[in-house]
Write a protein that holds these residues in place. Structure first.
Motif, PDB file in Angstrom:
ATOM      1  N   PHE A  19       0.830  -1.210   0.000  1.00 47.17           N
ATOM      2  CA  PHE A  19       0.000   0.000   0.000  1.00 47.17           C
ATOM      3  C   PHE A  19       0.866   1.262   0.000  1.00 47.17           C
ATOM      4  O   PHE A  19       0.539   2.239  -0.681  1.00 47.17           O
ATOM      5  N   VAL A  22       2.318   1.647  -3.644  1.00 48.03           N
ATOM      6  CA  VAL A  22       1.315   2.043  -4.635  1.00 48.03           C
ATOM      7  C   VAL A  22       0.786   3.443  -4.330  1.00 48.03           C
ATOM      8  O   VAL A  22       0.517   4.234  -5.246  1.00 48.03           O
ATOM      9  N   MET A  37      -4.691  13.279  -2.866  1.00 53.66           N
ATOM     10  CA  MET A  37      -4.929  13.013  -1.447  1.00 53.66           C
ATOM     11  C   MET A  37      -5.496  11.626  -1.219  1.00 53.66           C
ATOM     12  O   MET A  37      -5.226  10.995  -0.200  1.00 53.66           O
ATOM     13  N   HIS A  38      -6.294  11.131  -2.180  1.00 50.26           N
ATOM     14  CA  HIS A  38      -6.777   9.749  -2.035  1.00 50.26           C
ATOM     15  C   HIS A  38      -5.600   8.783  -2.049  1.00 50.26           C
ATOM     16  O   HIS A  38      -5.548   7.848  -1.254  1.00 50.26           O
ATOM     17  N   ALA A  39      -4.659   9.015  -2.964  1.00 44.19           N
ATOM     18  CA  ALA A  39      -3.496   8.123  -3.043  1.00 44.19           C
ATOM     19  C   ALA A  39      -2.660   8.228  -1.779  1.00 44.19           C
ATOM     20  O   ALA A  39      -2.188   7.214  -1.245  1.00 44.19           O
ATOM     21  N   SER A  41      -3.725   8.984   1.153  1.00 44.18           N
ATOM     22  CA  SER A  41      -4.396   8.341   2.283  1.00 44.18           C
ATOM     23  C   SER A  41      -4.195   6.831   2.227  1.00 44.18           C
ATOM     24  O   SER A  41      -4.293   6.153   3.245  1.00 44.18           O
ATOM     25  N   LEU A  42      -3.876   6.321   1.038  1.00 44.47           N
ATOM     26  CA  LEU A  42      -3.535   4.899   0.928  1.00 44.47           C
ATOM     27  C   LEU A  42      -2.283   4.582   1.730  1.00 44.47           C
ATOM     28  O   LEU A  42      -2.242   3.607   2.480  1.00 44.47           O
ATOM     29  N   THR A  45      -2.839   6.049   5.712  1.00 46.55           N
ATOM     30  CA  THR A  45      -3.795   5.399   6.610  1.00 46.55           C
ATOM     31  C   THR A  45      -3.641   3.885   6.594  1.00 46.55           C
ATOM     32  O   THR A  45      -3.338   3.267   7.607  1.00 46.55           O
ATOM     33  N   THR A  46      -3.828   3.278   5.423  1.00 44.47           N
ATOM     34  CA  THR A  46      -3.871   1.820   5.364  1.00 44.47           C
ATOM     35  C   THR A  46      -2.515   1.204   5.672  1.00 44.47           C
ATOM     36  O   THR A  46      -2.429   0.223   6.402  1.00 44.47           O
TER      37      THR A  46
ATOM     38  N   MET B  82     -12.276   0.013   5.327  1.00 43.26           N
ATOM     39  CA  MET B  82     -11.026   0.690   4.996  1.00 43.26           C
ATOM     40  C   MET B  82     -10.192  -0.180   4.063  1.00 43.26           C
ATOM     41  O   MET B  82      -9.693   0.292   3.032  1.00 43.26           O
ATOM     42  N   LEU B  90      -6.249   1.012  -4.903  1.00 43.97           N
ATOM     43  CA  LEU B  90      -5.026   0.392  -5.426  1.00 43.97           C
ATOM     44  C   LEU B  90      -5.198   0.015  -6.901  1.00 43.97           C
ATOM     45  O   LEU B  90      -4.332   0.306  -7.739  1.00 43.97           O
ATOM     46  N   ILE B 129     -13.182  11.647   0.552  1.00 45.89           N
ATOM     47  CA  ILE B 129     -12.677  12.632   1.509  1.00 45.89           C
ATOM     48  C   ILE B 129     -13.792  13.621   1.801  1.00 45.89           C
ATOM     49  O   ILE B 129     -14.433  14.131   0.878  1.00 45.89           O
TER      50      ILE B 129
END
Lengths: 121, 170
Positions: A19, A22, A37-39, A41-42, A45-46, B82, B90, B129
């Motif tokens: 994660f 990527v 920001m989505h990437a 948060s990968l 966060t994850t 999550m 991904l 978000i």
């Protein structure tokens, strides 16, 4: 028992690595701040959560495990709050979100050759 | 004693108890010095910050105290979703196929805390978000949008969080 815990921790760390890597790639691949920001948060966060789960599997005693659970709960509260502050600032300062270009409207007229714009940017 | 004063005292003691429980978990020792320092410290910090921990305008404990079993169920579902949406993002990073869109919808949750938690849960799952939370109106940036219909988008983004959170804070 110890081998099972080590294997579980290794699996969690491998997931975290995937994660994180990527997420880094996505940071450069995505077009605008919101998608980036989505990437992020990968990996923010994850990946971090997976590392903490791996550490939980390796915890030597119950009091260390309890501390890790408290840290995970705090992380679940604080990480999205920080991400939300950045996103809210971008939104309030009027950055326009990137949109996928519309597909050609074939039912009106046939597009001229060479005018095909795909959906991926 | 005036009700205002009593409510302040209740808030302060709840804050102190939570802080002291955290102190016990973190130190994990039954040493007399450690127990006393923790008690004094948590009382002092509670006296300073109980206004942030439980806002004074909260009507009662019912809007603040979660049901423990429902909260555990919500946390488990949060972690599951999550990971599920992480794998979706991904795949989107690898294929490069995204359809970002800003959607607006309303939440049916009543308490401030539940609204804060649902905004946090939406931000925590990669792919969505929360851009803004204004009263009960949420503005969400959705990476893999499939619809622009407001209610359908709301159901897809927060529907399952909302029905679980309704059981945690009534």
């Amino acid at each position: 028992m110890d081998t099972i815990r080590t294997i579980a921790a290794l699996v969690a760390f491998a997931v975290a690595w995937v994660f994180g890597a990527v997420g880094m790639v996505g940071l450069y691949r995505f077009p605008d701040p919101y998608a980036k920001m989505h990437a992020s948060s990968l990996c923010g966060t994850t990946a971090v959560f997976s590392i903490m789960v791996g550490a939980l599997a390796l915890a030597p005693s119950w009091d260390v495990a309890a501390r890790l659970v408290v840290i995970i709960v705090f992380f679940l509260v604080s990480s999205p709050t920080g991400g939300h502050i950045v996103a809210r600032f971008a939104w309030n300062s009027g950055i326009d979100p990137w949109k996928a270009p519309a597909p050609p409207r074939r039912w009106l007229r046939r597009p001229a050759p060479g005018h095909e714009d795909g959906a991926d940017g | 004693m005036k009700p205002d004063r009593a409510w302040r005292l209740i808030r302060m003691s709840i804050t102190a108890l939570v802080l002291y429980a955290l102190w016990l978990v973190f130190t994990a020792s039954a040493d007399l010095f450690s127990l006393l320092t923790g008690a004094v410290g948590s009382l002092a910090v509670a006296a300073l910050t109980h206004g942030q921990f439980i806002a004074g305008h909260e009507a009662s404990l019912r809007s603040f105290a979660p049901r423990p079993l429902a909260l555990a169920g919500f946390l488990a579902f949060l972690i599951y979703s999550m990971y599920a949406s992480s794998f979706a993002v991904l795949a989107a990073v690898i294929t490069g196929r995204i359809s970002p869109r800003v959607v607006h919808f309303r939440t049916r949750l009543n308490s401030d805390l539940a609204r804060m938690v649902i905004a946090n849960a939406i931000t925590l799952t990669p792919g969505t978000i929360t851009l803004d939370l204004n009263d009960d109106h949420l503005t969400v940036h959705w990476l893999l949008a499939t619809t622009r219909h407001s209610r359908a988008a709301g159901d897809l983004v927060k529907g399952r969080f909302e029905e679980r959170l309704k059981r945690v804070w009534s």
